[in-house]
Design an enzyme around this catalytic site. Structure first.
Site, PDB file in Angstrom:
ATOM      1  N   HIS A 193       0.717  -1.177   0.080  1.00 47.99           N
ATOM      2  CA  HIS A 193      -0.032   0.168   0.010  1.00 47.99           C
ATOM      3  C   HIS A 193       0.740   1.235   0.183  1.00 47.99           C
ATOM      4  O   HIS A 193       0.159   2.282  -0.068  1.00 47.99           O
ATOM      5  CB  HIS A 193      -1.082  -0.014   1.082  1.00 47.99           C
ATOM      6  CG  HIS A 193      -1.939  -0.794   1.135  1.00 47.99           C
ATOM      7  ND1 HIS A 193      -3.339  -0.255   0.610  1.00 47.99           N
ATOM      8  CD2 HIS A 193      -2.482  -2.104   1.239  1.00 47.99           C
ATOM      9  CE1 HIS A 193      -4.112  -1.423   0.626  1.00 47.99           C
ATOM     10  NE2 HIS A 193      -3.800  -2.356   1.065  1.00 47.99           N
ATOM     11  N   LYS A 218      -9.317  13.742   3.636  1.00 46.98           N
ATOM     12  CA  LYS A 218      -8.391  12.729   3.859  1.00 46.98           C
ATOM     13  C   LYS A 218      -7.871  12.688   5.027  1.00 46.98           C
ATOM     14  O   LYS A 218      -7.738  14.105   5.414  1.00 46.98           O
ATOM     15  CB  LYS A 218      -7.535  12.726   2.637  1.00 46.98           C
ATOM     16  CG  LYS A 218      -6.737  14.028   2.056  1.00 46.98           C
ATOM     17  CD  LYS A 218      -6.169  13.869   0.862  1.00 46.98           C
ATOM     18  CE  LYS A 218      -7.201  13.882  -0.483  1.00 46.98           C
ATOM     19  NZ  LYS A 218      -7.020  12.618  -1.153  1.00 46.98           N
ATOM     20  N   ARG A 219      -6.801  11.974   5.502  1.00 52.76           N
ATOM     21  CA  ARG A 219      -6.088  12.150   6.686  1.00 52.76           C
ATOM     22  C   ARG A 219      -5.072  13.220   6.385  1.00 52.76           C
ATOM     23  O   ARG A 219      -4.536  13.543   5.264  1.00 52.76           O
ATOM     24  CB  ARG A 219      -5.330  10.761   7.199  1.00 52.76           C
ATOM     25  CG  ARG A 219      -6.218   9.564   7.754  1.00 52.76           C
ATOM     26  CD  ARG A 219      -6.560  10.081   9.075  1.00 52.76           C
ATOM     27  NE  ARG A 219      -5.537  10.305   9.854  1.00 52.76           N
ATOM     28  CZ  ARG A 219      -5.143   9.354  10.759  1.00 52.76           C
ATOM     29  NH1 ARG A 219      -5.990   8.086  10.626  1.00 52.76           N
ATOM     30  NH2 ARG A 219      -4.104   9.431  11.405  1.00 52.76           N
ATOM     31  N   LYS A 268      -0.036  14.620   1.519  1.00 54.88           N
ATOM     32  CA  LYS A 268      -1.255  14.841   1.054  1.00 54.88           C
ATOM     33  C   LYS A 268      -1.639  16.397   0.687  1.00 54.88           C
ATOM     34  O   LYS A 268      -2.490  16.654   0.045  1.00 54.88           O
ATOM     35  CB  LYS A 268      -2.361  14.326   1.941  1.00 54.88           C
ATOM     36  CG  LYS A 268      -2.615  12.675   1.753  1.00 54.88           C
ATOM     37  CD  LYS A 268      -3.368  12.271   2.600  1.00 54.88           C
ATOM     38  CE  LYS A 268      -3.596  10.889   2.936  1.00 54.88           C
ATOM     39  NZ  LYS A 268      -4.651  10.078   1.770  1.00 54.88           N
ATOM     40  N   THR A 322      -8.780   6.626  -2.774  1.00 49.25           N
ATOM     41  CA  THR A 322     -10.161   6.244  -2.977  1.00 49.25           C
ATOM     42  C   THR A 322     -11.025   7.142  -2.661  1.00 49.25           C
ATOM     43  O   THR A 322     -12.054   7.099  -3.339  1.00 49.25           O
ATOM     44  CB  THR A 322     -10.363   4.831  -2.290  1.00 49.25           C
ATOM     45  OG1 THR A 322     -10.019   5.106  -0.778  1.00 49.25           O
ATOM     46  CG2 THR A 322      -9.694   3.496  -2.524  1.00 49.25           C
ATOM     47  N   LYS A 375     -14.670   8.076  -4.826  1.00 50.01           N
ATOM     48  CA  LYS A 375     -15.794   8.515  -4.137  1.00 50.01           C
ATOM     49  C   LYS A 375     -16.277   9.796  -5.014  1.00 50.01           C
ATOM     50  O   LYS A 375     -17.592   9.898  -5.143  1.00 50.01           O
ATOM     51  CB  LYS A 375     -15.959   8.533  -2.851  1.00 50.01           C
ATOM     52  CG  LYS A 375     -15.413   7.231  -2.083  1.00 50.01           C
ATOM     53  CD  LYS A 375     -15.156   7.526  -0.475  1.00 50.01           C
ATOM     54  CE  LYS A 375     -14.078   6.518  -0.067  1.00 50.01           C
ATOM     55  NZ  LYS A 375     -13.433   6.908   1.160  1.00 50.01           N
TER      56      LYS A 375
END
Ligand SMILES: *Cc1c(COP(=O)(O)O)cnc(C)c1O
Length: 814
Positions: free
Chosen positions: A355, A543-544, A549, A651, A655
């Site tokens: 991952h 998101k986290r 990110k 992901t 969505k």
């Protein structure tokens, strides 16, 4: 017999009486929720039993998905949808005077995961059951899930997630299936009849008790199992003497130390921490799970040599890597097989999903820790390593100098990814780009040795939850245009493509999006007393919270817009609502500072008399599956702006796309595949490519300071962090400032700033032409079927697991 509103009303009223002694008039929403669950469970449990029985009778090959995380969220609506009863229940609740949403919200989210990895496991379970595949989850029943986040004065505060406070309605305890797991102790070696025997002494016993959660398939009779293990103490070897009171306290200490094993989920995402309790949790899951699988397999009366024809174990990242040595131990020490037989079985049974390529996330445990906690496994790992290194030495002379970096044991550490790759028959990445990076860079020498093991399985999301459940209006609009076949075959969403330019269809898509925005605006008004413009562009970054990110890059764009508004109060901006949702790991101070900065910017912007009508910034606390479900249907723009090469797949991007949001994103993870499907005109791509990022990292020729010095806009943004503009205190955000300038901006925020600002102006330009925007949105929805986890799971089933559907017959209902 088809059920009607009247039938169901009667049943629910009886349930209220029999379970709570309440009449309809006196029942609380919680009691109504529990009555619904109890009613549903009657039909679920009948199919559950039937499913297990059918699998046994047909000897179907079973998949076990081992994961330290299952981020399920609520199950009531998705179970009702899958059972074909959602509308009936909603109507019945309304007729009984209950708001279905209020009743469903009585369910506490099962938050047994950090983020994408755990949510992927949950989506996979839904797809397995919906495709009638015999696949089950194996996880831990943490007493506390991921912490609940509150924001106090702009700071994140963590509270325990006591999700089991009320009874968890979906689980069934299987006390009769409890299993002993052993920790520590010593291993004694003897030779019996020329065979080496290993005897484990003085270990600590932990009882693993399974709690099973039924996983209901869509429009079929399949009910698979998610088995969650709970650690309990065994009382039977404890003797209390009334004269020796300290035995009792000693026992309580012991009991607490055992129960700690399944007490809480570690709140770190894409980060590895060498905590001993975490390692114990991993072995606890692995040992209990494997023992229960072997127990069930033996009932089939087949030789162990055929195990891999009946069982496949998929490990979700390296967290359950100990399945490799533990299966070896069980086969050799308990089942008395020799090394070669045991090794051949293990290697044919285990498959590994990678991952991440982030170095801080790669699991490495001190050898000493493994040796102390699992003395027998240590010997096995040692032997696996010896054989692997020897094989490299003799068969791959060209790799000889790479042996130290490929070894499983090196520099006094156990490298879990290496152990996983050596001990499995399949190694997969989770998006095309990610798999290529594994093969070409991060795991290149392993790819040389095991080329056939490597494969890609691009992630997916269950369209049932992430479209049908969360966005029923969009679901209806789609079905009115193209019929309902897409619901079983999400790939057929491409039938929408001709409608992209159909103005009536665009109109109905716009109407749904607006209604969803109004709903979200009402929630935000109620929760935060903040008014957001339901005509604004809803720009979503959920998101986290992580450096890679790049929530910071988004924030720099917002501050840049704010600066432009200050300079030019008549600036023509389409109103935008920037929404953030993100939890930071409690020990990740940089991430927590970013949360504080988002809130500080929000405070300034939202209260500025001229600017607040154009820009709103909202940090929604406690990002979770249920919060994601509220936000996603209302989104226009999906922020997927990770540093290229760092996000394995993502992901959240899928969505949002499925709900008609356009992506602004880097060429990273599955964004690349989204871009290929929708075409460059229907996505806003920007920034460094992964090759460029690797280049800069290798050559070391990026100088963040130059960007600060040479770009006035960037300087104007960054200086506000350290001049008390957003905080009464000029050191509040200095770590952020320093990480960019003095630590040379590890995630290339400054480097990508200009390109991002340009992409954002393309967004604003595109939004000005509503018809064009809607057509882009429709193309995104139309191409999103590729990202249904049904497609992903079908690929796993065909290529890795080699399994076929098992149809579960209809029960004859009275
Ligand atoms: C989908 C999801 C994630 C993963 O989001 P990414 O944008 O892919 O990181 C994380 N948390 C929750 C609650 C989710 O539903």
């Amino acid at each position: 017999m088809t059920m009607t509103v009247d039938n169901l009303s009667q049943i629910l009223k009886e349930k209220l009486t029999s379970s709570f002694g309440k009449s309809l008039e006196d029942a609380t929403t919680k009691e109504m929720f529990q009555s619904i669950c109890l009613t549903m469970k009657e039909s679920i449990h009948a199919n559950w039993q039937m499913t297990q029985q059918t699998y046994d009778e047909k000897e179907s090959k079973q998949v076990y998905y081992f994961s330290m995380e299952f981020l399920l969220g609520r199950l009531v609506e998705s179970n009702l949808l899958n059972m074909g009863m959602l509308n009936l229940y909603k109507e019945t609740l309304l007729s009984l005077g209950f708001d279905p949403e209020d009743v469903f919200r009585e369910e506490h989210d099962a938050g047994l995961g950090n983020g994408g990895l755990g949510r992927l496991a949950a989506c996979f379970l839904d797809s397995l059951a919906s495709l009638q595949l015999p696949g089950h989850g194996m996880g831990i029943r943490y007493k506390y899930g991921l912490f609940q986040q509150k924001v106090v004065n702009g700071y994140q505060v963590e509270l325990p997630d006591n999700w089991l406070k009320d009874e968890y309605m979906w689980e069934t305890k299987r006390g009769d299936k409890a299993i002993e797991v052993r920790f520590g102790g010593t291993v004694e070696t003897t030779v019996d009849n020329g065979h080496l025997q290993f005897h484990h002494h003085d270990y600590e016993r932990v009882l693993a008790v399974p709690y099973d959660v039924p996983i209901v398939g869509f429009d079929n009779n399949t009910v698979n199992t998610l088995r969650l293990w709970s650690a309990e103490s065994t009382t039977n070897h404890f003797h209390f003497h009334s004269s020796r009171g300290h035995d009792y306290y000693h026992y309580l200490d012991y009991k607490r130390s055992i129960e700690k094993i399944s007490e809480f989920l570690y709140p770190d995402d894409s980060y590895y921490e060498g905590k001993i309790l975490r390692l114990k949790q991993q072995y606890f899951l692995v040992s209990a799970g494997l023992q229960s699988i072997l127990h069930r397999y033996k009932k089939r009366n087949k030789p162990l040599e055929q195990l891999s024809e009946h069982v496949v174990i998929q490990i979700n990242d390296t967290h359950p890597t100990l399945v490799v040595p533990e299966l070896m131990r069980l086969l050799m020490d308990e089942e008395k097989l020799g090394w070669d037989e045991a090794w051949s079985i293990t290697q044919k049974t285990v498959a590994y999903t990678n991952h991440t390529t982030l170095s801080e996330a790669l699991e490495k445990w001190p050898e000493e820790m493994i040796k102390t906690l699992f003395p027998r496994l240590y010997l096995i790992i040692h032997e696996i390593n010896e054989r692997f290194c020897k094989m490299l030495w003799y068969d791959y002379p060209e790799l000889r100098e790479k042996i130290p970096e490929m070894a499983i044991l090196s520099y006094e550490q156990v490298h879990m990814a290496h152990l996983s790759m050596v001990g499995s028959f399949s190694i997969n990445g989770v998006a095309k780009l990610h798999t290529d990076i594994l093969k070409d860079r991060v795991m290149k020498p392993f790819y040389t040795v095991f080329p056939k093991r490597f494969n890609n399985k691009t992630n997916g999301i269950t369209h049932r939850r992430w479209l049908l459940n969360v966005n029923p209006k969009l679901t209806d609009v789609i079905s009115q245009a193209i019929g309902t076949d897409w619901i079983h075959q999400p790939g057929q969403l491409t039938d929408l493509i001709p409608f992209a330019t159909d103005s009536a269809f665009q109109e109905s898509i716009a109407k749904v999006k607006h209604e969803n925005k109004v709903k979200l605006a009402n929630f935000i008004k109620k929760q935060y007393d903040l008014t957001i413009d339901d005509q604004s562009i809803v720009d979503v970054h959920i998101k986290r919270l992580h450096g890679y990110k790049r929530q910071l890059l988004n924030l720099f764009h917002i501050i840049h817009l704010y600066n432009r508004c200050l300079e030019d109060p008549s600036l023509d901006l389409i109103p935008r609502t920037f929404i953030f949702g993100a939890k930071a790991a409690p020990g990740y101070s940089f991430a927590k500072q970013v949360i504080k900065l988002i809130n500080a910017v929000a405070e300034k912007v939202n209260n500025h008399p001229d600017i607040s009508s154009k820009i709103k910034v909202v940090f929604l606390e406690n990002y979770s599956v249920s919060l994601a479900e509220r936000i996603i249907p209302a989104a226009d723009l999906s922020e997927q702006i990770s540093t290229a090469s760092k996000e394995a797949s993502g992901t959240g991007n899928m969505k949002l796309m499925m709900n008609g949001a356009l992506t602004i994103g880097t060429l990273d993870g599955a964004n690349v595949e989204i871009g290929e499907l929708v075409g460059t005109e229907n996505i806003f791509t920007f920034g460094l490519t992964s090759d460029e990022v690797f280049h800069y990292q290798r050559e070391g020729e990026y100088r963040a300071r130059d960007y600060y010095n040479n770009d006035r806009r960037l300087r104007n943004v960054m200086d506000l962090l350290v001049n008390e503009h957003f905080s009464g205190d000029d050191v509040e955000f200095k770590d952020i400032f320093y990480s960019l300038l003095y630590n040379n901006d590890e995630y290339f925020v400054l480097k990508d700033f200009d390109s991002y600002i340009h992409a954002q102006s393309r967004v604003q330009e595109a939004y000005q032409n509503q018809s064009d925007w809607l057509s882009k949105s429709i193309v995104n929805i139309a191409q999103s079927g590729m990202f249904s986890s049904d497609r992903t799971i079908q690929e796993y089933a065909n290529d890795i697991w080699k399994i076929k559907p098992t149809t579960i017959g209809n029960l004859i209902i009275k």
